[in-house]
Design an enzyme around this catalytic site. Structure first.
Site, PDB file in Angstrom:
ATOM      1  N   CYS A  56      73.374  26.081  37.945  1.00 48.69           N
ATOM      2  CA  CYS A  56      73.846  26.968  36.872  1.00 48.69           C
ATOM      3  C   CYS A  56      72.677  27.725  36.262  1.00 48.69           C
ATOM      4  CB  CYS A  56      74.543  26.215  35.756  1.00 48.69           C
ATOM      5  SG  CYS A  56      75.292  24.696  36.227  1.00 48.69           S
TER       6      CYS A  56
ATOM      7  N   CYS B 214      72.355  21.129  35.499  1.00 52.86           N
ATOM      8  CA  CYS B 214      72.440  21.576  36.891  1.00 52.86           C
ATOM      9  C   CYS B 214      71.590  22.825  37.116  1.00 52.86           C
ATOM     10  CB  CYS B 214      73.884  21.765  37.343  1.00 52.86           C
ATOM     11  SG  CYS B 214      74.600  23.327  36.982  1.00 52.86           S
TER      12      CYS B 214
ATOM     13  N   ASP C 134      33.895  37.426  44.152  1.00 56.33           N
ATOM     14  CA  ASP C 134      33.004  38.340  43.462  1.00 56.33           C
ATOM     15  C   ASP C 134      31.717  37.558  43.205  1.00 56.33           C
ATOM     16  OD1 ASP C 134      32.294  40.605  41.893  1.00 56.33           O
ATOM     17  OD2 ASP C 134      32.670  39.394  40.122  1.00 56.33           O
TER      18      ASP C 134
ATOM     19  N   ASP D  45      37.308  43.841  37.922  1.00 49.86           N
ATOM     20  CA  ASP D  45      37.939  43.612  39.225  1.00 49.86           C
ATOM     21  C   ASP D  45      39.436  43.345  39.127  1.00 49.86           C
ATOM     22  OD1 ASP D  45      37.356  41.131  38.210  1.00 49.86           O
ATOM     23  OD2 ASP D  45      35.793  40.700  39.679  1.00 49.86           O
TER      24      ASP D  45
ATOM     25  N   ASP E  97      35.617  37.431  37.984  1.00 55.45           N
ATOM     26  CA  ASP E  97      35.456  37.031  36.591  1.00 55.45           C
ATOM     27  C   ASP E  97      36.283  37.908  35.664  1.00 55.45           C
ATOM     28  OD1 ASP E  97      34.072  39.355  36.819  1.00 55.45           O
ATOM     29  OD2 ASP E  97      32.206  38.627  35.954  1.00 55.45           O
TER      30      ASP E  97
HETATM   31  P1  ADP Z   1      29.557  42.486  40.830  1.00 57.29           P
HETATM   32  O1  ADP Z   1      30.321  43.074  41.954  1.00 57.29           O
HETATM   33  O2  ADP Z   1      28.395  41.665  41.313  1.00 57.29           O
HETATM   34  O3  ADP Z   1      30.406  41.733  39.853  1.00 57.29           O
HETATM   35  P2  ADP Z   1      29.535  44.925  39.239  1.00 57.29           P
HETATM   36  O4  ADP Z   1      30.555  45.623  40.067  1.00 57.29           O
HETATM   37  O5  ADP Z   1      29.905  44.548  37.867  1.00 57.29           O
HETATM   38  O6  ADP Z   1      28.873  43.691  40.009  1.00 57.29           O
HETATM   39  O7  ADP Z   1      28.248  45.853  39.164  1.00 57.29           O
HETATM   40  C1  ADP Z   1      27.529  46.205  40.317  1.00 57.29           C
HETATM   41  C2  ADP Z   1      26.150  46.689  39.987  1.00 57.29           C
HETATM   42  O8  ADP Z   1      26.226  47.863  39.203  1.00 57.29           O
HETATM   43  C3  ADP Z   1      25.350  45.709  39.174  1.00 57.29           C
HETATM   44  O9  ADP Z   1      24.664  44.794  39.987  1.00 57.29           O
HETATM   45  C4  ADP Z   1      24.391  46.623  38.438  1.00 57.29           C
HETATM   46  O10 ADP Z   1      23.292  46.937  39.246  1.00 57.29           O
HETATM   47  C5  ADP Z   1      25.179  47.887  38.228  1.00 57.29           C
HETATM   48  N1  ADP Z   1      25.792  47.949  36.889  1.00 57.29           N
HETATM   49  C6  ADP Z   1      27.094  47.822  36.574  1.00 57.29           C
HETATM   50  N2  ADP Z   1      27.311  47.925  35.260  1.00 57.29           N
HETATM   51  C7  ADP Z   1      26.086  48.102  34.700  1.00 57.29           C
HETATM   52  C8  ADP Z   1      25.619  48.265  33.362  1.00 57.29           C
HETATM   53  N3  ADP Z   1      26.439  48.262  32.304  1.00 57.29           N
HETATM   54  N4  ADP Z   1      24.289  48.440  33.186  1.00 57.29           N
HETATM   55  C9  ADP Z   1      23.448  48.434  34.229  1.00 57.29           C
HETATM   56  N5  ADP Z   1      23.824  48.277  35.497  1.00 57.29           N
HETATM   57  C10 ADP Z   1      25.118  48.120  35.751  1.00 57.29           C
HETATM   58 MG    MG Z   2      31.914  41.383  38.440  1.00 52.72          MG
END
Ligand code: ADP
Ligand code: MG
Length: 677
Positions: A20, A17, A387, A577, A573
């Site tokens: 329960c 049940c 994203d 995020d 991904d």
């Molecule tokens: P998204 O929102 O497309 O997933 P991210 O937030 O991961 O992208 O990163 C945004 C931008 O910041 C990237 O497009 C890149 O230009 C820059 N960036 C982030 N991390 C790195 C890294 N480790 N080396 C070089 N550029 C980076």
């Molecule tokens: Mg990303």
């Protein structure tokens, strides 16, 4: 005294049940020293964390108090019941019933009643004295005892037998359904071929340690995650992704547990334990999904709290008032029929089963849903925020151009690769791959990664900054991603990186838009780059150059603008995020096959990394809801009909029992339909 954490996993055998089940879960929440109690009605598994042995005993006691007939077994000891042995009373009751009918001897019928009703009466009695008054056993006991008082011996026995057989059928149907669903999920391998110093021995999976070398024979399931050290095989990963196309792997590559090595023999160096393997995590996640109840389940629990007493009240009224007014005793009988038909068992059993079947069916397709509530919400989505990188695009960059300024391309790449050496960002991976030389980790210090911007590190005593901050006088061309390099604060040129849109993204976006969903793209990348991707995919609403916290703000604003009753999903991904995944009504992560962060933060995990899986997930949501509505309509409709007939004196007890049992069986079978393709 030091607190311990004892993980307890039990099977509650005989828990039929759902009512329960909810009670037990509630009650355990109140026991001191118990954490995370989860009772999955569909698999009848209970898990919780206790602080000491005494707490476990207390839990045992409380369960017995609510459901005395339930057998508490350790998960390993759960056994198959012996149906004949457990139902001898009913079998002999049936025999006596027919004997009694033939000989016309009421004493035999009375004995038949006691035998046939033995279990029901016992349960009703023991529940009654523990204050658990209103359950189906009680209803049946009252109804049949009432019939005996009215002199209807034959009917009393017939109803008891009917009910007993119905319960048995229901038990079989539920057990079989449970078996079907758990069979989908039970992918654990018990015994593993360990390659030891003295040859190959089979040992229990729990005794395998990280670093052990194991062998997997052709057509066997891979028990634990690990790196292939010898051999190659086509892997059928359908248990993980729902994808039946095999994937070829060879030495040096990662083999994930749960997949089947179709043809080759593999030697694997184990990198996980039986608790941390991919397949263990998936199974755990789906098992636990029962703790997040759908609104329909929560409703039915609340509903029955008022419903059953109300029905008993009405039945009492029907029995007493006309009898006193007109002296017509037949109303007592009508009241009994009314009582029997009012049992809400069909819904209590079939609703959680339907949700679990939906979750199980989705998991078979590589869609892991962490709770019935999320599966339910998928159907109400009106806005989906995506994203970009790794979600709509492959997330695998290739360096298409190196444009150094004031140093050689090789020097440029050396600084860039060393600065990125500790980053997991796809951009970092592509730069390290392009550099193609060994990274000297001892030269790197003070690494700082700034999400959404880039990295900063000391390499060889020089400060390296690599990221998306453009120097004032440079304007990026085209829709590619640029990474600018600064050495000791001086601009030293840039890299051009190119990512590719996933082949399946466009179809997925168009199909989602066609079903009336507003699609938004959120990205940390530049406007130019975002626009290029958006144009390819047909996305109009694009918000670019967002830092992680700005993504959170954007989703919060979208959430605010949602109309009542509709939901927002965020698809990411899992790479930086997590906060947005958590904030959205439904956080959907690309599982990336084994990415822990994503599996942790999201509500729904897509093991295939394919945006089209969102459409599939919504299909499962719709299918489950459709079955649910059918079940509710079926159960309420038939019950209402019999209730009305009973008030007019047109339905006998046997019809009531038949309708009740029949509807329960029908709804259970209907729920199982969700598993069928
Ligand atoms: P998204 O929102 O497309 O997933 P991210 O937030 O991961 O992208 O990163 C945004 C931008 O910041 C990237 O497009 C890149 O230009 C820059 N960036 C982030 N991390 C790195 C890294 N480790 N080396 C070089 N550029 C980076
Ligand atoms: Mg990303």
């Amino acid at each position: 005294m030091p607190k311990k954490n004892i993980n307890v996993k039990w099977r509650l055998q005989g828990l039929t049940c759902a009512h329960c089940a909810a009670k037990i879960e509630n009650e355990l929440g109140k026991v001191e020293g118990v954490r995370d109690p989860v009772l999955n009605f569909t698999t009848s598994q209970l898990s919780f964390i206790a602080n000491e042995e005494a707490t476990i005993e207390e839990v045992r006691r409380r369960i017995k108090k609510i459901a005395a007939h339930v057998e508490i077994l350790k998960l390993e000891d759960a056994k198959k019941p012996n149906l004949v042995k457990e139902n001898w009373q009913m079998i002999s009751g049936t025999f006596l019933f027919f004997l009694g009918l033939m000989l016309g001897y009421p004493g035999l019928l009375l004995m038949a009643y006691l035998l046939a009703g033995f279990k029901t009466l016992k349960k009703a009695g023991s529940n009654f004295f523990r204050g658990q008054v209103f359950d189906e056993n009680f209803l049946m006991a009252i109804a049949t005892l009432g019939a005996i008082c009215l002199g209807d011996y034959q009917e009393a026995v017939a109803v008891m037998l009917f009910y007993g057989i119905g319960e048995l059928l229901q038990y079989l149907a539920v057990t079989r359904s449970r078996g079907l669903i758990s069979g989908l999920l039970d992918l654990k391998v018990e015994s593993v071929h360990l390659i030891g110093q003295h040859g190959i021995v089979d040992i229990a999976i729990d005794n395998i340690k990280i670093g052990n070398l194991i062998q997997v024979l052709p057509s066997e399931r891979i028990p634990l995650d690990g790196v292939v050290v010898e051999g190659s095989a086509d892997l059928n990963m359908s248990a993980l992704t729902g994808e039946s196309m095999p994937k070829y792997i060879r030495a040096g590559e990662m083999a994930l547990s749960g997949s089947i090595a179709v043809n080759g023999l593999l030697k694997i160096r184990v990198t996980s334990t039986s608790k941390t393997s991919t397949i263990a995590k998936i199974m755990e996640l789906v098992e636990h999904s029962a703790s997040k109840k759908s609104t329909s389940e929560r409703f039915i629990t609340r509903f029955s709290r008022y419903y059953t007493p109300a029905v008993v009240g009405v039945a009492l009224g029907v029995a007493i008032i006309p009898t006193l007014l007109f002296g017509d005793i037949s109303w007592v009988y009508r009241a009994l029929v009314f009582l029997v038909i009012s049992c809400p068992c069909a819904l209590m059993v079939s609703i959680p089963l339907a949700w679990f079947a939906g979750i199980g069916a989705a998991s078979k397709e590589g869609i892991l849903v962490k709770g019935a509530n999320y599966l339910e919400m998928l159907n109400d989505i009106t806005v989906i925020a995506f994203d970009k990188t790794g979600t709509l695009t492959e997330g695998q960059f290739s360096v298409v151009k190196v444009q150094p300024s004031g140093l050689s391309a090789d020097e440029f790449l050396k600084y860039a690769a060393h600065a990125e050496a500790n980053s997991t960002h796809p951009i970092a991976k592509s730069i390290i791959k392009t550099y193609a030389k060994a990274i000297k980790h001892e030269k790197i210090t003070g690494v700082q990664e700034i999400p959404g911007m880039g990295v900063r590190a000391m390499v060889d005593g020089r400060e390296v900054i690599l990221g998306n901050t453009a120097p004032l006088d440079i304007f990026p061309e085209g829709g590619d991603t640029l990474a600018y390099l600064y050495l000791d604060g001086q601009y030293k040129g840039y890299l051009v990186l190119r990512d590719q849109v996933k082949q399946s993204s466009r179809d997925a976006i168009l199909a989602l838009q066609a079903s009336g969903i507003h699609v938004v793209m959120l990205t940390g990348d530049t406007h130019e780059c975002a626009q290029k991707v958006a144009a390819q995919l047909g996305i109009v609403d694009v918000r670019a150059s967002l830092l992680p916290h700005e993504k959170v703000a954007a989703v919060a604003a979208l959430l605010k603008g949602l109309p009542e009753g509709s939901r927002l999903a965020f698809v990411g991904d899992g790479l930086n995020d997590a906060p947005v995944l958590a904030l959205a009504d439904v956080g959907i992560a690309m599982g990336g096959l084994g990415s822990d962060a994503a599996i942790e933060a999201a509500d729904v995990v897509l093991m295939t990394d394919d945006p089209n899986a969102i459409l599939k997930a919504r299909k499962f949501s719709k299918k489950t809801l459709a079955v649910l509505y059918q079940n509710i309509a079926l159960a309420l409709g038939i019950k209402l009909l019999v209730m009305i007939l009973s008030l007019f004196g047109l339905a006998g007890l046997w019809l009531a029992v038949f309708a009740d049992v029949g509807v329960t069986l029908l709804t259970v079978l209907n729920s199982i339909r969700i598993l069928k393709k």
